[in-house]
Design a protein around this motif. Structure first.
Motif, PDB file in Angstrom:
ATOM      1  N   ILE A   1       1.255  -1.445   0.323  1.00  0.00           N
ATOM      2  CA  ILE A   1      -0.108   0.007   0.054  1.00  0.00           C
ATOM      3  C   ILE A   1       0.604   0.976  -0.276  1.00  0.00           C
ATOM      4  O   ILE A   1       0.869   2.085  -0.634  1.00  0.00           O
ATOM      5  CB  ILE A   1      -0.843  -0.142   1.141  1.00  0.00           C
ATOM      6  N   GLY A   2       2.121   0.947   0.772  1.00  0.00           N
ATOM      7  CA  GLY A   2       3.138   2.577   0.875  1.00  0.00           C
ATOM      8  C   GLY A   2       3.584   2.736  -0.686  1.00  0.00           C
ATOM      9  O   GLY A   2       4.069   3.692  -0.980  1.00  0.00           O
ATOM     10  N   LYS A   3       3.823   1.882  -0.834  1.00  0.00           N
ATOM     11  CA  LYS A   3       4.436   2.464  -2.358  1.00  0.00           C
ATOM     12  C   LYS A   3       3.507   2.603  -3.581  1.00  0.00           C
ATOM     13  O   LYS A   3       3.913   4.080  -4.422  1.00  0.00           O
ATOM     14  CB  LYS A   3       5.087   0.852  -3.142  1.00  0.00           C
ATOM     15  N   GLN A   4       2.279   3.022  -3.142  1.00  0.00           N
ATOM     16  CA  GLN A   4       0.654   3.785  -3.991  1.00  0.00           C
ATOM     17  C   GLN A   4       1.495   4.990  -3.399  1.00  0.00           C
ATOM     18  O   GLN A   4       0.408   5.956  -4.288  1.00  0.00           O
ATOM     19  CB  GLN A   4      -0.543   2.911  -3.688  1.00  0.00           C
ATOM     20  N   ILE A   5       1.682   5.332  -2.472  1.00  0.00           N
ATOM     21  CA  ILE A   5       1.447   6.714  -2.072  1.00  0.00           C
ATOM     22  C   ILE A   5       2.406   7.426  -2.552  1.00  0.00           C
ATOM     23  O   ILE A   5       3.733   7.886  -2.746  1.00  0.00           O
ATOM     24  CB  ILE A   5       2.195   7.071  -0.937  1.00  0.00           C
ATOM     25  N   GLU A   6       1.978   8.423  -3.427  1.00  0.00           N
ATOM     26  CA  GLU A   6       2.977   9.085  -4.902  1.00  0.00           C
ATOM     27  C   GLU A   6       3.843  10.260  -4.399  1.00  0.00           C
ATOM     28  O   GLU A   6       4.886  10.772  -4.622  1.00  0.00           O
ATOM     29  CB  GLU A   6       1.643   9.791  -5.466  1.00  0.00           C
ATOM     30  N   LYS A   7       3.311  11.094  -2.819  1.00  0.00           N
ATOM     31  CA  LYS A   7       3.644  12.451  -2.886  1.00  0.00           C
ATOM     32  C   LYS A   7       3.377  12.066  -0.746  1.00  0.00           C
ATOM     33  O   LYS A   7       2.859  11.997  -0.417  1.00  0.00           O
ATOM     34  CB  LYS A   7       3.295  13.146  -3.306  1.00  0.00           C
ATOM     35  N   TRP A   8       5.166  12.057  -0.370  1.00  0.00           N
ATOM     36  CA  TRP A   8       4.782  12.231   0.831  1.00  0.00           C
ATOM     37  C   TRP A   8       5.198  13.751   1.045  1.00  0.00           C
ATOM     38  O   TRP A   8       6.179  14.367   1.977  1.00  0.00           O
ATOM     39  CB  TRP A   8       6.269  11.791   1.249  1.00  0.00           C
ATOM     40  N   ASP A   9       3.763  14.123   1.092  1.00  0.00           N
ATOM     41  CA  ASP A   9       3.713  15.722   1.302  1.00  0.00           C
ATOM     42  C   ASP A   9       3.433  16.027   2.893  1.00  0.00           C
ATOM     43  O   ASP A   9       2.710  14.691   3.924  1.00  0.00           O
ATOM     44  CB  ASP A   9       2.381  16.524   0.922  1.00  0.00           C
ATOM     45  N   TRP A  10       3.126  16.998   3.326  1.00  0.00           N
ATOM     46  CA  TRP A  10       3.254  17.745   4.943  1.00  0.00           C
ATOM     47  C   TRP A  10       1.812  16.459   5.376  1.00  0.00           C
ATOM     48  O   TRP A  10       1.793  16.154   6.488  1.00  0.00           O
ATOM     49  CB  TRP A  10       3.289  18.500   5.632  1.00  0.00           C
ATOM     50  N   LYS A  11       0.483  16.539   4.582  1.00  0.00           N
ATOM     51  CA  LYS A  11      -0.411  16.294   4.387  1.00  0.00           C
ATOM     52  C   LYS A  11      -0.330  14.515   4.737  1.00  0.00           C
ATOM     53  O   LYS A  11      -0.842  14.027   5.996  1.00  0.00           O
ATOM     54  CB  LYS A  11      -1.734  16.353   3.240  1.00  0.00           C
ATOM     55  N   ALA A  12       0.241  14.124   4.156  1.00  0.00           N
ATOM     56  CA  ALA A  12       0.029  12.419   3.841  1.00  0.00           C
ATOM     57  C   ALA A  12       1.224  11.934   5.221  1.00  0.00           C
ATOM     58  O   ALA A  12       1.077  11.055   6.149  1.00  0.00           O
ATOM     59  CB  ALA A  12       0.959  12.392   2.471  1.00  0.00           C
ATOM     60  N   ILE A  13       2.425  12.756   5.460  1.00  0.00           N
ATOM     61  CA  ILE A  13       2.764  12.440   6.749  1.00  0.00           C
ATOM     62  C   ILE A  13       2.200  12.829   8.319  1.00  0.00           C
ATOM     63  O   ILE A  13       2.274  11.884   9.013  1.00  0.00           O
ATOM     64  CB  ILE A  13       4.312  13.688   7.030  1.00  0.00           C
ATOM     65  N   LEU A  14       1.221  13.530   7.952  1.00  0.00           N
ATOM     66  CA  LEU A  14       0.480  14.181   9.626  1.00  0.00           C
ATOM     67  C   LEU A  14      -0.444  12.519   9.325  1.00  0.00           C
ATOM     68  O   LEU A  14      -0.703  12.276  10.492  1.00  0.00           O
ATOM     69  CB  LEU A  14       0.171  14.750   9.226  1.00  0.00           C
ATOM     70  N   GLY A  15      -0.888  11.913   8.540  1.00  0.00           N
ATOM     71  CA  GLY A  15      -1.821  11.469   8.381  1.00  0.00           C
ATOM     72  C   GLY A  15      -1.863  10.379   8.752  1.00  0.00           C
ATOM     73  O   GLY A  15      -2.203   9.032   9.342  1.00  0.00           O
ATOM     74  N   PHE A  16      -0.039   9.648   8.234  1.00  0.00           N
ATOM     75  CA  PHE A  16       0.154   8.560   8.380  1.00  0.00           C
ATOM     76  C   PHE A  16       0.995   8.314   9.604  1.00  0.00           C
ATOM     77  O   PHE A  16       0.108   7.492  10.726  1.00  0.00           O
ATOM     78  CB  PHE A  16       0.847   8.421   7.360  1.00  0.00           C
ATOM     79  N   THR A  17       0.911   9.536  10.969  1.00  0.00           N
ATOM     80  CA  THR A  17       1.551   9.538  12.358  1.00  0.00           C
ATOM     81  C   THR A  17       0.451   9.256  12.683  1.00  0.00           C
ATOM     82  O   THR A  17       0.735   8.663  13.650  1.00  0.00           O
ATOM     83  CB  THR A  17       2.824  10.729  12.280  1.00  0.00           C
TER      84      THR A  17
END
Length: 315
Positions: A118-134
């Motif tokens: 699933i992680g491979k499908q994340i195209e951009k690790w912007d602040w929203k993605a990092i915050l959502g993941f954390t």
């Protein structure tokens, strides 16, 4: 689409594979549908259940509505899924009693691979993605540390909700319905209901699944269409934070009767393999567990490679 009996037999076998995946935490029935080439047809068939279908039924009759629904396809698929779940539930239920370390080790490997998938499908690790993941990882880990309730009887409404949430995995490759049940604490109770042929619980769970499939599928489809990157990051974080739930080596702090009167283990906190034997007086089976983790990991890895190769052929 013109299909013969053999074609529908193949669809039933694909359904059997989907059912087997949905029984195992970490493997998604949606992943199997994607790999076997029936994912898009499945989604289209589910979305055919709408007001237009009932209009066709009223205006043109059952045959026309059945064709619009793609009923033959759905019946063949559901037959395979149901047969698989009914036949495998008892086996896994027994393994949870006798070889829980090895079973959870296999599941652990499956989930690790699913996180990477699933992680491979994340195209951009912007602040929203990092915050959502954390945040998702923190919330999920906190959920795994909550004490197990002492209620011997699970209310029926809980099975309804569990069915609605778990079925969403069918439209999300990489997300396991069984894993969702595991997080909800409903995995063993549902397996027990299937094994003991508890028609009431099975029926309520099935109704919840139907409700979830017809309603949540559209919501999830919209979320993925508009916020795919963020949703993937949240899902990845949630599954990562939930790994504590399926760590093979845990303290066994006692037993309790489940909703069917069967004695099941009550697990405490996760512990290291080398302290498992001294605490529980059981063999930690470290070597076998590691082997099964690797097997579980490779199972998802091979399926993902196969799906990628097949997808390239169609592009």
């Amino acid at each position: 689409m013109n299909r013969n009996l053999f074609d529908y037999l193949i669809i039933t076998l694909k359904g059997f594979a989907m059912g087997a995946a949905d029984v195992v935490p970490g493997v998604s029935g949606g992943t199997i549908a994607f790999i076997s080439g029936i994912y898009e047809e499945l989604i289209m068939s589910i979305n055919n259940v709408n007001l237009d279908l009932f209009k066709t039924l009223r205006k043109d009759g059952i045959k026309a509505a059945w064709t619009q629904l793609n009923g033959n396809f759905l019946v063949a698929l559901v037959l395979g899924i149901g047969t698989s779940i009914l036949s495998l539930a008892s086996i896994i239920k027994e393994l949870l009693k006798t070889e829980f370390v090895l079973l959870w080790a296999f599941f652990f490997g499956l989930v690790i691979a699913s996180i990477l998938f699933i992680g491979k499908q994340i195209e951009k690790w912007d602040w929203k993605a990092i915050l959502g993941f954390t945040l998702a990882a923190i919330v999920a880990y906190y959920i795994t540390t909550l004490p197990i309730g002492k209620e011997e009887v699970i209310p029926y409404w809980f099975y309804l909700v569990a069915g609605a949430l778990a079925i969403c995995a069918m439209i999300l490759p990489g997300i396991s319905g069984a894993f969702i049940l595991l997080l909800l604490g409903a995995y063993e109770p549902v397996l027990s209901a299937i094994k003991n042929k508890d028609i009431t619980v099975i029926a309520i769970f099935a109704v919840g699944a139907i409700i979830g499939l017809l309603s949540f599928s559209k919501v999830l489809k919209w979320l993925f269409s508009n916020y795919k990157n963020l949703i993937l990051a949240i899902l990845t974080g949630f599954i990562f934070g939930s790994l504590n739930k399926i760590w093979p080596w845990k303290e066994i702090i006692g037993t309790r009767p489940n909703s069917h009167g069967e004695q099941v283990n009550v697990y405490g906190k996760s512990i290291l393999p080398n302290t498992f034997e001294s605490f529980n007086h059981l063999d930690p089976k470290i070597t076998y567990a590691i082997v099964l983790m690797v097997v579980g990991f490779l199972t998802i890895f091979i399926m993902e490679k196969f799906a990628t190769r097949k997808n390239k052929k169609h592009t």
